[in-house]
Write an enzyme that holds these catalytic residues in place. Structure first.
Site, PDB file in Angstrom:
ATOM      1  N   VAL A  61     -23.678  28.829   7.436  1.00  0.00           N
ATOM      2  CA  VAL A  61     -24.435  29.888   8.074  1.00  0.00           C
ATOM      3  C   VAL A  61     -23.754  30.436   9.324  1.00  0.00           C
ATOM      4  O   VAL A  61     -24.127  31.504   9.810  1.00  0.00           O
ATOM      5  CB  VAL A  61     -25.859  29.375   8.421  1.00  0.00           C
ATOM      6  CG1 VAL A  61     -25.841  28.447   9.631  1.00  0.00           C
ATOM      7  CG2 VAL A  61     -26.835  30.517   8.627  1.00  0.00           C
ATOM      8  N   TYR A  62     -22.745  29.737   9.847  1.00  0.00           N
ATOM      9  CA  TYR A  62     -22.072  30.230  11.044  1.00  0.00           C
ATOM     10  C   TYR A  62     -21.324  31.528  10.732  1.00  0.00           C
ATOM     11  O   TYR A  62     -20.371  31.532   9.948  1.00  0.00           O
ATOM     12  CB  TYR A  62     -21.086  29.196  11.583  1.00  0.00           C
ATOM     13  CG  TYR A  62     -21.703  27.949  12.182  1.00  0.00           C
ATOM     14  CD1 TYR A  62     -23.069  27.837  12.405  1.00  0.00           C
ATOM     15  CD2 TYR A  62     -20.902  26.862  12.541  1.00  0.00           C
ATOM     16  CE1 TYR A  62     -23.624  26.692  12.944  1.00  0.00           C
ATOM     17  CE2 TYR A  62     -21.447  25.712  13.096  1.00  0.00           C
ATOM     18  CZ  TYR A  62     -22.813  25.635  13.293  1.00  0.00           C
ATOM     19  OH  TYR A  62     -23.356  24.501  13.837  1.00  0.00           O
ATOM     20  N   SER A  63     -21.767  32.608  11.343  1.00  0.00           N
ATOM     21  CA  SER A  63     -21.167  33.936  11.139  1.00  0.00           C
ATOM     22  C   SER A  63     -21.074  34.283   9.653  1.00  0.00           C
ATOM     23  O   SER A  63     -20.103  34.895   9.201  1.00  0.00           O
ATOM     24  CB  SER A  63     -19.784  34.015  11.803  1.00  0.00           C
ATOM     25  OG  SER A  63     -19.899  33.931  13.207  1.00  0.00           O
TER      26      SER A  63
END
Length: 344
Positions: A61-63
């Site tokens: 989900v990071y970036s």
């Protein structure tokens, strides 16, 4: 760099690990954290590896997956020299299989992470949040299948309630599947709730803590304090809405104690805050982040030395708060410590 066992597993991890949430910088939260591109990421990894920091933590989900892609590019050609920890479970889209921890979701998410990371295995996969819609037997069975397939080596969780974490361990024991060995948790001098239930559980069940936000969401950087307002360039202006809450008086009391120890030791406030965490029970690794080389080198300076016992006691006292019910009344009883020996 000191290496430690990750919980009761055979995996040895460095006392400091590096968080790649600053890679990519897409979206309102992650763009405020940092916007490291592939070139800068490789430079930061070079510094980490030279210092013995070989565990790198990210999440799908990071970036929107960009962090995994940049990390994968940065480790290209040296995969065997590093360990990758990634997380899944939070929404990556609006479809029915774009979130959660079902068998369909986990297999699909792991395959996608492997593609973005450019590798054929993940050293540590962690479930980013508790999914109440997936039966625990399905969850633990799927993790065991992924381990047997060689796609992941170890499994853990992040931000889990203690009762559900214990259910997962019990299900693994009941069915003879792989147990969880890691719990990625928020823990800092201004956020010690981990100690009430999750730390004793980790000690009892062989679950090592990977600590996120050891500087209390950027509040323990030494840039704020009594009479010193938040700097104009602080990321807290944009991200405080996502941060774990903290009482102002507790924050300033802790900062006062940190600054006193800093004056005695010649170390920085962040170095002292991280060093304190490294001495806490069940902590396998503290995840440090950095938007640039200067921040990284300062955080790396948190190891290789030790606080004096009286300094630890001062920090303990400044950061101590009564735990929530049902721990509060029992801790106030004279015989509690004898009846409930704890690693805290």
């Amino acid at each position: 760099m000191e290496y430690r066992q990750l919980g009761a597993s055979g995996l040895r991890v460095p006392a400091l690990s590096f968080g790649a949430a600053t890679f990519g910088g897409q979206g309102p939260l992650f763009s405020a954290w940092g916007q490291s591109d592939a070139s800068e990421a490789r430079r930061l990894l070079d510094i980490c590896i030279d210092a013995g920091v070989t565990l790198f933590d990210t999440a799908d989900v990071y970036s929107g997956g960009a962090s995994e892609e940049i990390l994968g590019d940065a480790i290209s050609g040296r995969r065997d020299a590093v360990m990758i920890s990634t997380k899944t479970g939070l929404p990556m889209g609006d479809g029915p299989h774009d979130w959660g921890a079902s068998r369909a979701r986990l297999i699909r998410a792991v395959d996608a992470s492997l593609r973005r990371l450019g590798t054929d295995y993940i050293d540590l996969l962690q479930l980013h949040a508790f999914d109440a819609s997936t039966p625990v037997e399905e969850l633990m069975g799927t993790l065991d299948l992924l381990i047997a397939a060689g796609k992941i080596r170890y499994a853990g969780v992040s931000n889990y309630p203690g009762w559900q974490l214990m259910k997962a361990q019990a299900a693994a024991d009941r069915h003879g599947t792989a147990r969880l060995v890691a719990h990625q948790v928020y823990y800092s001098l201004i956020g010690r709730a981990y100690e009430s239930d999750l730390m004793p559980l980790g000690h009892d069940q062989g679950i090592g803590a990977l600590v996120w936000s050891p500087l209390g969401w950027g509040r323990l950087t030494g840039k704020i304090g009594r009479g010193r307002p938040l700097p104009a360039q602080s990321r807290l202006h944009e991200t405080e809405q996502f941060a774990p809450p903290v009482d102002d008086e507790l924050l300033y009391r802790v900062i006062d104690a940190l600054e006193a120890v800093a004056a005695e030791t010649g170390k920085t406030v962040p170095q002292i805050a991280i060093n304190w965490l490294l001495r806490r029970p069940t902590v396998s690794s503290v995840i440090i982040g950095a938007r640039n080389e200067e921040q990284l080198r300062q955080n790396l300076g948190a190891t290789g030395w030790a606080l004096m016992p009286e300094q630890v006691a001062a920090l303990d006292a400044a950061s101590d708060v009564l735990p929530p019910y049902p721990h509060t009344p029992y801790r106030q009883q004279e015989g509690f410590a004898r009846l409930n020996p704890s690693p805290v």
